[in-house]
Design a protein around this motif. Structure first.
Motif, PDB file in Angstrom:
ATOM      1  N   LYS A 166       0.821  -1.207   0.000  1.00  0.00           N
ATOM      2  CA  LYS A 166       0.000   0.000   0.000  1.00  0.00           C
ATOM      3  C   LYS A 166       0.858   1.261   0.000  1.00  0.00           C
ATOM      4  CE  LYS A 166      -4.299  -1.733   2.030  1.00  0.00           C
ATOM      5  NZ  LYS A 166      -5.262  -1.593   3.148  1.00  0.00           N
ATOM      6  N   THR A 167       1.975   1.212   0.719  1.00  0.00           N
ATOM      7  CA  THR A 167       2.867   2.370   0.743  1.00  0.00           C
ATOM      8  C   THR A 167       3.432   2.627  -0.645  1.00  0.00           C
ATOM      9  OG1 THR A 167       3.460   1.968   3.057  1.00  0.00           O
ATOM     10  CG2 THR A 167       4.963   3.338   1.761  1.00  0.00           C
ATOM     11  N   ARG A 168       3.851   1.547  -1.333  1.00  0.00           N
ATOM     12  CA  ARG A 168       4.340   1.714  -2.703  1.00  0.00           C
ATOM     13  C   ARG A 168       3.251   2.293  -3.598  1.00  0.00           C
ATOM     14  NH1 ARG A 168       6.616  -3.567  -1.960  1.00  0.00           N
ATOM     15  NH2 ARG A 168       5.077  -4.461  -3.394  1.00  0.00           N
ATOM     16  N   ARG A 169       2.014   1.822  -3.416  1.00  0.00           N
ATOM     17  CA  ARG A 169       0.900   2.310  -4.235  1.00  0.00           C
ATOM     18  C   ARG A 169       0.655   3.788  -3.991  1.00  0.00           C
ATOM     19  NH1 ARG A 169      -1.632   1.378  -8.791  1.00  0.00           N
ATOM     20  NH2 ARG A 169      -1.568  -0.869  -8.339  1.00  0.00           N
ATOM     21  N   TYR A 170       0.651   4.221  -2.729  1.00  0.00           N
ATOM     22  CA  TYR A 170       0.442   5.637  -2.426  1.00  0.00           C
ATOM     23  C   TYR A 170       1.586   6.487  -2.995  1.00  0.00           C
ATOM     24  CZ  TYR A 170      -3.050   3.966   0.983  1.00  0.00           C
ATOM     25  OH  TYR A 170      -4.128   3.374   1.589  1.00  0.00           O
ATOM     26  N   TYR A 172       3.400   5.771  -5.567  1.00  0.00           N
ATOM     27  CA  TYR A 172       3.248   5.771  -7.020  1.00  0.00           C
ATOM     28  C   TYR A 172       2.232   6.814  -7.459  1.00  0.00           C
ATOM     29  CZ  TYR A 172       1.191   4.270 -11.463  1.00  0.00           C
ATOM     30  OH  TYR A 172       0.673   4.238 -12.727  1.00  0.00           O
ATOM     31  N   GLU A 173       1.068   6.802  -6.840  1.00  0.00           N
ATOM     32  CA  GLU A 173       0.007   7.705  -7.275  1.00  0.00           C
ATOM     33  C   GLU A 173       0.290   9.151  -6.864  1.00  0.00           C
ATOM     34  OE1 GLU A 173      -3.884   6.312  -6.279  1.00  0.00           O
ATOM     35  OE2 GLU A 173      -3.492   4.273  -7.011  1.00  0.00           O
ATOM     36  N   HIS A 174       0.869   9.312  -5.667  1.00  0.00           N
ATOM     37  CA  HIS A 174       1.091  10.670  -5.157  1.00  0.00           C
ATOM     38  C   HIS A 174       2.333  11.310  -5.776  1.00  0.00           C
ATOM     39  CE1 HIS A 174       0.806  14.088  -2.643  1.00  0.00           C
ATOM     40  NE2 HIS A 174       1.579  13.683  -1.646  1.00  0.00           N
ATOM     41  N   LYS A 175       3.431  10.540  -5.890  1.00  0.00           N
ATOM     42  CA  LYS A 175       4.689  11.119  -6.378  1.00  0.00           C
ATOM     43  C   LYS A 175       4.907  10.904  -7.878  1.00  0.00           C
ATOM     44  CE  LYS A 175       5.961  12.590  -2.330  1.00  0.00           C
ATOM     45  NZ  LYS A 175       5.973  14.057  -2.053  1.00  0.00           N
ATOM     46  N   ALA A 176       4.601   9.686  -8.366  1.00  0.00           N
ATOM     47  CA  ALA A 176       4.858   9.407  -9.773  1.00  0.00           C
ATOM     48  C   ALA A 176       3.762   9.966 -10.677  1.00  0.00           C
ATOM     49  CB  ALA A 176       4.997   7.905  -9.993  1.00  0.00           C
ATOM     50  N   LEU A 177       2.492   9.807 -10.273  1.00  0.00           N
ATOM     51  CA  LEU A 177       1.393  10.316 -11.087  1.00  0.00           C
ATOM     52  C   LEU A 177       1.057  11.762 -10.772  1.00  0.00           C
ATOM     53  CD1 LEU A 177      -1.102   7.311 -11.212  1.00  0.00           C
ATOM     54  CD2 LEU A 177       0.727   7.911 -12.792  1.00  0.00           C
ATOM     55  N   ALA A 199       3.100   7.821   2.781  1.00  0.00           N
ATOM     56  CA  ALA A 199       4.098   8.266   1.808  1.00  0.00           C
ATOM     57  C   ALA A 199       5.327   8.828   2.506  1.00  0.00           C
ATOM     58  CB  ALA A 199       3.489   9.305   0.870  1.00  0.00           C
ATOM     59  N   ARG A 200       5.088   9.591   3.577  1.00  0.00           N
ATOM     60  CA  ARG A 200       6.220  10.164   4.320  1.00  0.00           C
ATOM     61  C   ARG A 200       7.078   9.072   4.934  1.00  0.00           C
ATOM     62  NH1 ARG A 200       6.731  10.896   9.449  1.00  0.00           N
ATOM     63  NH2 ARG A 200       4.490  10.696   9.858  1.00  0.00           N
ATOM     64  N   ARG A 224      10.795   6.758 -11.682  1.00  0.00           N
ATOM     65  CA  ARG A 224      10.821   5.704 -12.709  1.00  0.00           C
ATOM     66  C   ARG A 224      10.741   4.330 -12.069  1.00  0.00           C
ATOM     67  NH1 ARG A 224      15.203   8.672 -15.161  1.00  0.00           N
ATOM     68  NH2 ARG A 224      16.618   7.050 -14.471  1.00  0.00           N
ATOM     69  N   VAL A 225      11.488   4.137 -10.980  1.00  0.00           N
ATOM     70  CA  VAL A 225      11.471   2.841 -10.311  1.00  0.00           C
ATOM     71  C   VAL A 225      10.075   2.537  -9.781  1.00  0.00           C
ATOM     72  CG1 VAL A 225      12.312   1.572  -8.309  1.00  0.00           C
ATOM     73  CG2 VAL A 225      13.915   2.838  -9.750  1.00  0.00           C
ATOM     74  N   ILE A 226       9.423   3.529  -9.170  1.00  0.00           N
ATOM     75  CA  ILE A 226       8.067   3.325  -8.664  1.00  0.00           C
ATOM     76  C   ILE A 226       7.127   2.931  -9.792  1.00  0.00           C
ATOM     77  CG2 ILE A 226       6.076   4.462  -7.613  1.00  0.00           C
ATOM     78  CD1 ILE A 226       8.037   6.168  -5.994  1.00  0.00           C
ATOM     79  N   ILE A 227       7.231   3.634 -10.919  1.00  0.00           N
ATOM     80  CA  ILE A 227       6.364   3.323 -12.049  1.00  0.00           C
ATOM     81  C   ILE A 227       6.583   1.900 -12.529  1.00  0.00           C
ATOM     82  CG2 ILE A 227       5.917   3.866 -14.482  1.00  0.00           C
ATOM     83  CD1 ILE A 227       6.434   6.807 -13.783  1.00  0.00           C
TER      84      ILE A 227
END
Length: 231
Positions: A166-170, A172-177, A199-200, A224-227
């Protein structure tokens, strides 16, 4: 390989003979020449028992473990002597596992092993800021090649893999998207604070890796890695 040739096997050879093959020198000038790669997966370099009963990771460790330990010991000279060997054990174990997990991306892990050990040594046992030469980072940046960036990215991947899904997902959406915390929270049916705090905590968890990453696009590399985790 038959019994007559077993002394030429990298597994059966004594350490000095093995090191001459793995880390050859120019016989004329005595200078170091480029080491061969892929020795641990070259069946012609091993007798049949060593090839069968030693798995590829064991063969890799046999060829490079001792040299890497000596290298790590030098990079950890700032660690108190009573703790140094334990620190070396920790760094080598982590570096060897990372090299092995990422060997397909690295293509030739032998070319990246010193960088991997150095990055992990400084991350796990950082120097006191007072002990870091003022021009250290400038000198390293000037000397870097594409392998350095690849090693940095792989270290980021390892750190990211330790985070909860879930942390990776947040992240991804918050920082990558680039979604706002409110948008991410609404999409997942959670409070905004859950997204921001998760995320923090995720960024804080991987902060030690960033402290020793030298390539300029570190944050872009993280994005990029998160994506890549989701596509």
């Amino acid at each position: 390989m038959n019994e007559d040739k077993s002394p030429d096997c990298l597994g059966c050879s004594d350490e000095s003979s093995r090191q001459r093959v793995v880390f050859p020198t120019d016989l004329d000038g005595g200078s170091r020449t480029e080491s061969p790669v892929g020795l641990y997966v070259d069946s012609t370099r091993w007798c049949q028992p060593c090839w069968i009963y030693r798995d590829p990771f064991d063969r890799f460790h046999l060829l490079y473990g001792r040299r890497l330990r000596n290298y790590a010991r030098g990079k950890l000279s700032h660690v108190p002597s009573g703790m140094r060997e334990m620190a070396v054990d920790d760094v080598i174990a982590e570096a060897m596992q990372a090299l092995w997990r990422q060997r397909e991306k690295l293509k030739a892990p032998e070319r990246a092993m010193y960088r991997m050990v150095k990055r992990m040594a400084l991350r796990r046992f950082p120097l006191d800021p007072k002990e870091i030469p003022a021009d250290l980072f400038e000198a390293e940046e000037a000397a870097e090649d594409p392998t350095d960036e690849l090693v940095d990215r792989l270290l980021l991947e390892d750190e990211l893999a330790k985070l909860p899904e879930k942390t990776r997902r947040y992240l991804y959406e918050h920082k990558a998207l680039g979604k706002t915390a409110e948008e991410v929270a609404a999409d997942h049916g959670v409070a905004k604070g859950t997204v921001t705090q998760s995320a923090r905590r995720g960024l804080e968890a991987i902060r030690p890796a960033f402290a020793h990453i030298q390539f300029a696009g570190a944050m872009l590399g993280l994005v990029r890695v998160i994506i890549e985790w989701f596509f």
